[in-house]
Design a protein around this motif. Sequence first.
Motif, PDB file in Angstrom:
ATOM      1  N   VAL A  19       1.039  -0.774   0.566  1.00  0.00           N
ATOM      2  CA  VAL A  19      -0.063  -0.556  -0.139  1.00  0.00           C
ATOM      3  C   VAL A  19       0.998   0.913   0.191  1.00  0.00           C
ATOM      4  CG1 VAL A  19      -1.233   1.878   1.089  1.00  0.00           C
ATOM      5  CG2 VAL A  19      -1.918  -1.026   0.944  1.00  0.00           C
ATOM      6  N   LEU A  20       1.956   1.239   1.092  1.00  0.00           N
ATOM      7  CA  LEU A  20       3.224   2.044   0.727  1.00  0.00           C
ATOM      8  C   LEU A  20       3.458   2.936  -0.464  1.00  0.00           C
ATOM      9  CD1 LEU A  20       4.123   2.541   4.719  1.00  0.00           C
ATOM     10  CD2 LEU A  20       2.551   3.626   4.092  1.00  0.00           C
ATOM     11  N   VAL A  21       3.525   1.432  -1.138  1.00  0.00           N
ATOM     12  CA  VAL A  21       4.558   2.301  -2.452  1.00  0.00           C
ATOM     13  C   VAL A  21       3.914   2.625  -3.457  1.00  0.00           C
ATOM     14  CG1 VAL A  21       6.463   0.992  -3.679  1.00  0.00           C
ATOM     15  CG2 VAL A  21       6.479   0.516  -1.418  1.00  0.00           C
ATOM     16  N   GLY A  22       2.711   1.802  -3.830  1.00  0.00           N
ATOM     17  CA  GLY A  22       1.671   1.465  -4.461  1.00  0.00           C
ATOM     18  C   GLY A  22       0.640   2.568  -4.685  1.00  0.00           C
ATOM     19  N   GLN A  23       0.478   3.306  -3.294  1.00  0.00           N
ATOM     20  CA  GLN A  23      -0.836   3.918  -3.318  1.00  0.00           C
ATOM     21  C   GLN A  23      -0.744   5.385  -4.201  1.00  0.00           C
ATOM     22  OE1 GLN A  23      -3.828   3.500  -2.103  1.00  0.00           O
ATOM     23  NE2 GLN A  23      -5.399   5.090  -1.704  1.00  0.00           N
ATOM     24  N   PRO A  73       0.891  17.205  -2.247  1.00  0.00           N
ATOM     25  CA  PRO A  73       0.961  16.045  -2.376  1.00  0.00           C
ATOM     26  C   PRO A  73      -0.452  14.910  -1.570  1.00  0.00           C
ATOM     27  CG  PRO A  73       2.427  17.523  -2.051  1.00  0.00           C
ATOM     28  CD  PRO A  73       1.487  18.558  -2.121  1.00  0.00           C
ATOM     29  N   LEU A  74      -0.712  15.576  -0.219  1.00  0.00           N
ATOM     30  CA  LEU A  74      -1.329  13.926   0.181  1.00  0.00           C
ATOM     31  C   LEU A  74      -2.431  13.871  -0.693  1.00  0.00           C
ATOM     32  CD1 LEU A  74      -1.046  16.019   4.097  1.00  0.00           C
ATOM     33  CD2 LEU A  74       0.131  14.219   3.629  1.00  0.00           C
ATOM     34  N   GLY A  75      -2.923  14.373  -1.192  1.00  0.00           N
ATOM     35  CA  GLY A  75      -3.742  13.826  -1.914  1.00  0.00           C
ATOM     36  C   GLY A  75      -3.613  12.121  -3.058  1.00  0.00           C
ATOM     37  N   PHE A  76      -2.166  12.431  -3.374  1.00  0.00           N
ATOM     38  CA  PHE A  76      -2.034  11.372  -4.007  1.00  0.00           C
ATOM     39  C   PHE A  76      -2.334   9.815  -2.750  1.00  0.00           C
ATOM     40  CE2 PHE A  76       0.375  13.519  -6.390  1.00  0.00           C
ATOM     41  CZ  PHE A  76       0.513  13.121  -7.790  1.00  0.00           C
ATOM     42  N   TYR A  77      -2.251  10.546  -1.841  1.00  0.00           N
ATOM     43  CA  TYR A  77      -2.386   9.622  -0.105  1.00  0.00           C
ATOM     44  C   TYR A  77      -4.146   9.699  -0.001  1.00  0.00           C
ATOM     45  CZ  TYR A  77       1.658   7.470  -0.178  1.00  0.00           C
ATOM     46  OH  TYR A  77       3.347   6.808  -0.677  1.00  0.00           O
ATOM     47  N   LYS A  78      -4.988  10.248  -0.980  1.00  0.00           N
ATOM     48  CA  LYS A  78      -5.970   9.913  -0.488  1.00  0.00           C
ATOM     49  C   LYS A  78      -6.763   8.199  -0.414  1.00  0.00           C
ATOM     50  CE  LYS A  78     -10.173  12.945  -1.565  1.00  0.00           C
ATOM     51  NZ  LYS A  78     -10.817  14.203  -3.217  1.00  0.00           N
ATOM     52  N   GLY A  79      -7.188   8.254   0.937  1.00  0.00           N
ATOM     53  CA  GLY A  79      -8.476   7.148   0.794  1.00  0.00           C
ATOM     54  C   GLY A  79      -7.703   5.864   1.417  1.00  0.00           C
ATOM     55  N   THR A  80      -6.190   6.652   1.774  1.00  0.00           N
ATOM     56  CA  THR A  80      -5.133   5.522   3.091  1.00  0.00           C
ATOM     57  C   THR A  80      -5.001   4.359   3.329  1.00  0.00           C
ATOM     58  OG1 THR A  80      -3.117   6.574   1.440  1.00  0.00           O
ATOM     59  CG2 THR A  80      -2.483   4.910   3.002  1.00  0.00           C
ATOM     60  N   LEU A  81      -6.479   5.731   4.163  1.00  0.00           N
ATOM     61  CA  LEU A  81      -6.530   4.609   5.574  1.00  0.00           C
ATOM     62  C   LEU A  81      -6.956   3.272   5.244  1.00  0.00           C
ATOM     63  CD1 LEU A  81      -6.125   4.302   8.933  1.00  0.00           C
ATOM     64  CD2 LEU A  81      -8.154   5.844   8.690  1.00  0.00           C
ATOM     65  N   THR A  82      -7.893   3.637   4.520  1.00  0.00           N
ATOM     66  CA  THR A  82      -8.459   2.113   4.686  1.00  0.00           C
ATOM     67  C   THR A  82      -7.742   0.900   3.784  1.00  0.00           C
ATOM     68  OG1 THR A  82     -10.854   2.910   4.180  1.00  0.00           O
ATOM     69  CG2 THR A  82     -10.554   1.121   3.252  1.00  0.00           C
ATOM     70  N   PRO A  83      -7.088   1.328   3.030  1.00  0.00           N
ATOM     71  CA  PRO A  83      -6.287   0.420   2.134  1.00  0.00           C
ATOM     72  C   PRO A  83      -5.054  -0.610   3.022  1.00  0.00           C
ATOM     73  CG  PRO A  83      -5.278   2.014   1.294  1.00  0.00           C
ATOM     74  CD  PRO A  83      -6.971   2.309   1.669  1.00  0.00           C
ATOM     75  N   LEU A  84      -4.418   0.684   3.937  1.00  0.00           N
ATOM     76  CA  LEU A  84      -3.582  -0.121   5.103  1.00  0.00           C
ATOM     77  C   LEU A  84      -3.903  -0.476   5.357  1.00  0.00           C
ATOM     78  CD1 LEU A  84      -0.829   0.567   4.945  1.00  0.00           C
ATOM     79  CD2 LEU A  84      -1.563   2.705   7.222  1.00  0.00           C
ATOM     80  N   LEU A  85      -5.160  -0.661   6.225  1.00  0.00           N
ATOM     81  CA  LEU A  85      -5.868  -1.511   7.280  1.00  0.00           C
ATOM     82  C   LEU A  85      -6.657  -2.450   6.161  1.00  0.00           C
ATOM     83  CD1 LEU A  85      -7.684   0.526   9.489  1.00  0.00           C
ATOM     84  CD2 LEU A  85      -5.217  -0.425  10.163  1.00  0.00           C
ATOM     85  N   GLY A  86      -7.046  -2.517   5.207  1.00  0.00           N
ATOM     86  CA  GLY A  86      -7.649  -3.893   4.062  1.00  0.00           C
ATOM     87  C   GLY A  86      -6.489  -3.882   3.577  1.00  0.00           C
ATOM     88  N   ILE A  87      -5.739  -3.432   2.809  1.00  0.00           N
ATOM     89  CA  ILE A  87      -4.822  -4.724   1.923  1.00  0.00           C
ATOM     90  C   ILE A  87      -3.897  -5.231   2.682  1.00  0.00           C
ATOM     91  CG2 ILE A  87      -3.066  -3.900   0.337  1.00  0.00           C
ATOM     92  CD1 ILE A  87      -5.892  -3.697  -0.293  1.00  0.00           C
ATOM     93  N   PRO A 102      -0.196   3.576 -15.278  1.00  0.00           N
ATOM     94  CA  PRO A 102       0.188   3.935 -13.747  1.00  0.00           C
ATOM     95  C   PRO A 102       0.319   2.840 -13.067  1.00  0.00           C
ATOM     96  CG  PRO A 102      -2.193   4.918 -14.356  1.00  0.00           C
ATOM     97  CD  PRO A 102      -1.229   4.432 -15.874  1.00  0.00           C
ATOM     98  N   THR A 103      -0.199   1.901 -13.627  1.00  0.00           N
ATOM     99  CA  THR A 103      -0.710   0.031 -12.943  1.00  0.00           C
ATOM    100  C   THR A 103       0.782  -0.299 -13.714  1.00  0.00           C
ATOM    101  OG1 THR A 103      -3.084   0.403 -13.551  1.00  0.00           O
ATOM    102  CG2 THR A 103      -1.466  -1.868 -12.878  1.00  0.00           C
ATOM    103  N   LEU A 104       1.525  -0.076 -15.012  1.00  0.00           N
ATOM    104  CA  LEU A 104       2.729  -0.708 -14.803  1.00  0.00           C
ATOM    105  C   LEU A 104       3.583  -0.374 -14.497  1.00  0.00           C
ATOM    106  CD1 LEU A 104       1.811  -1.366 -19.239  1.00  0.00           C
ATOM    107  CD2 LEU A 104       1.877  -3.087 -17.080  1.00  0.00           C
ATOM    108  N   ILE A 105       3.298   0.947 -14.125  1.00  0.00           N
ATOM    109  CA  ILE A 105       4.852   1.320 -13.847  1.00  0.00           C
ATOM    110  C   ILE A 105       4.985   1.212 -12.174  1.00  0.00           C
ATOM    111  CG2 ILE A 105       5.678   3.714 -12.832  1.00  0.00           C
ATOM    112  CD1 ILE A 105       4.501   5.104 -15.315  1.00  0.00           C
ATOM    113  N   ARG A 106       3.604   1.251 -11.364  1.00  0.00           N
ATOM    114  CA  ARG A 106       3.511   0.851 -10.137  1.00  0.00           C
ATOM    115  C   ARG A 106       3.625  -1.001  -9.983  1.00  0.00           C
ATOM    116  NH1 ARG A 106      -0.679  -2.105  -7.966  1.00  0.00           N
ATOM    117  NH2 ARG A 106      -1.197  -2.150  -5.899  1.00  0.00           N
ATOM    118  N   SER A 107       3.254  -1.576 -10.979  1.00  0.00           N
ATOM    119  CA  SER A 107       3.491  -2.952 -10.194  1.00  0.00           C
ATOM    120  C   SER A 107       4.948  -3.270 -10.162  1.00  0.00           C
ATOM    121  CB  SER A 107       2.480  -3.492 -12.113  1.00  0.00           C
ATOM    122  OG  SER A 107       2.778  -5.347 -11.229  1.00  0.00           O
ATOM    123  N   PRO A 108       6.220  -3.044 -10.919  1.00  0.00           N
ATOM    124  CA  PRO A 108       7.203  -4.096 -10.087  1.00  0.00           C
ATOM    125  C   PRO A 108       7.897  -3.832  -8.916  1.00  0.00           C
ATOM    126  CG  PRO A 108       7.761  -2.326 -12.283  1.00  0.00           C
ATOM    127  CD  PRO A 108       6.222  -2.140 -12.177  1.00  0.00           C
TER     128      PRO A 108
END
Length: 303
Positions: free
Chosen positions: A21-25, A58-72, A265-271
């Motif tokens: 989550v922290l790397v890919g969000q 910059p924090l916009g890129f981590y919008k909604g992060t709490l849910t995936p941080l716990l959930g993912i 962005p998915t292909l860039i994020r994936s590795p």
Amino acid sequence: MGLSQTQKDLIAGSAGGITQVLVGQPFDIVKVRVQTAAPGTYKSPLDCAAKLLKNEGPLGFYKGTLTPLLGIGACVSIQFGALEWAKRFFGRRNGGKELSLAELYASGAIAGAANTIVAGPVEHIRIRLQTQPDNPRLYKGPLDCARKLYAQNGIAGVFKGQVATVCRDGIGYGFYFLAYEALVQRHIRKNGGTREDISPLMSLGYGAIAGYALWASIYPLDVVKSKLQTDSLDPKKRVYSGMVDCFRKTWRAQGWRGFTGGLEPTLIRSPFANGATFVAFELAMRLMGGDKHEHMVMPDPTA
């Protein structure tokens, strides 16, 4: 009293999920917005990222992060727990031999399907938070979002898009874990030793390849899932009646390009995200004393 193997699997999976989550969000939020925006809203993923930075900081890129941080974190924990259980199950059935490609795929598919009980609602809530306007905000946070989804449509509102999620993860994680575990087996067959001897750099590379195998197998399904989960909760205002209808309408409106939105962005994020996930899992497992399934990745003595 030491930890059981299942407990180790779950803890190491959680470490992998939090890292993912922290790397890919930041990449994920751009992917979702491009996938679900009306045609022409963004010129490219880079344009989407630039507008997000300009409008939300910059924090916009981590919008909604709490849910995936716990959930993912929970999802990946379930994934690895189910994966290792399935590998041990097939290992006992075949007498401890190296697992076949079919057995590895089945193990991954079981892991993917198992995690959807958490992944479905978590991703739905995350997508609602990622795509909501800043003014006026529809949801104060993950719990408020879950509460309002339930109030509007009951449990079906929380689990909106669940069938698409099960299909996506069952298929995708079959290929995901097949790719990673097959590469691990090949490495051990070629170099000897156990998986604990595989360097973090090699795990990173194998995880990156596994990530590409995942997305190559399911990306159109992921687009459909995102569209369904951002569709109106009011049955009278819904654009899509289901998966098949969403496929049909997307094809008619945009052709094959309608199923590739947010792919860059998915292909860039994936590795980065997937490589980091496996490194975190393997390192956490080693810190807890290693795993107990080396016999399932050793060369088949009858081969």
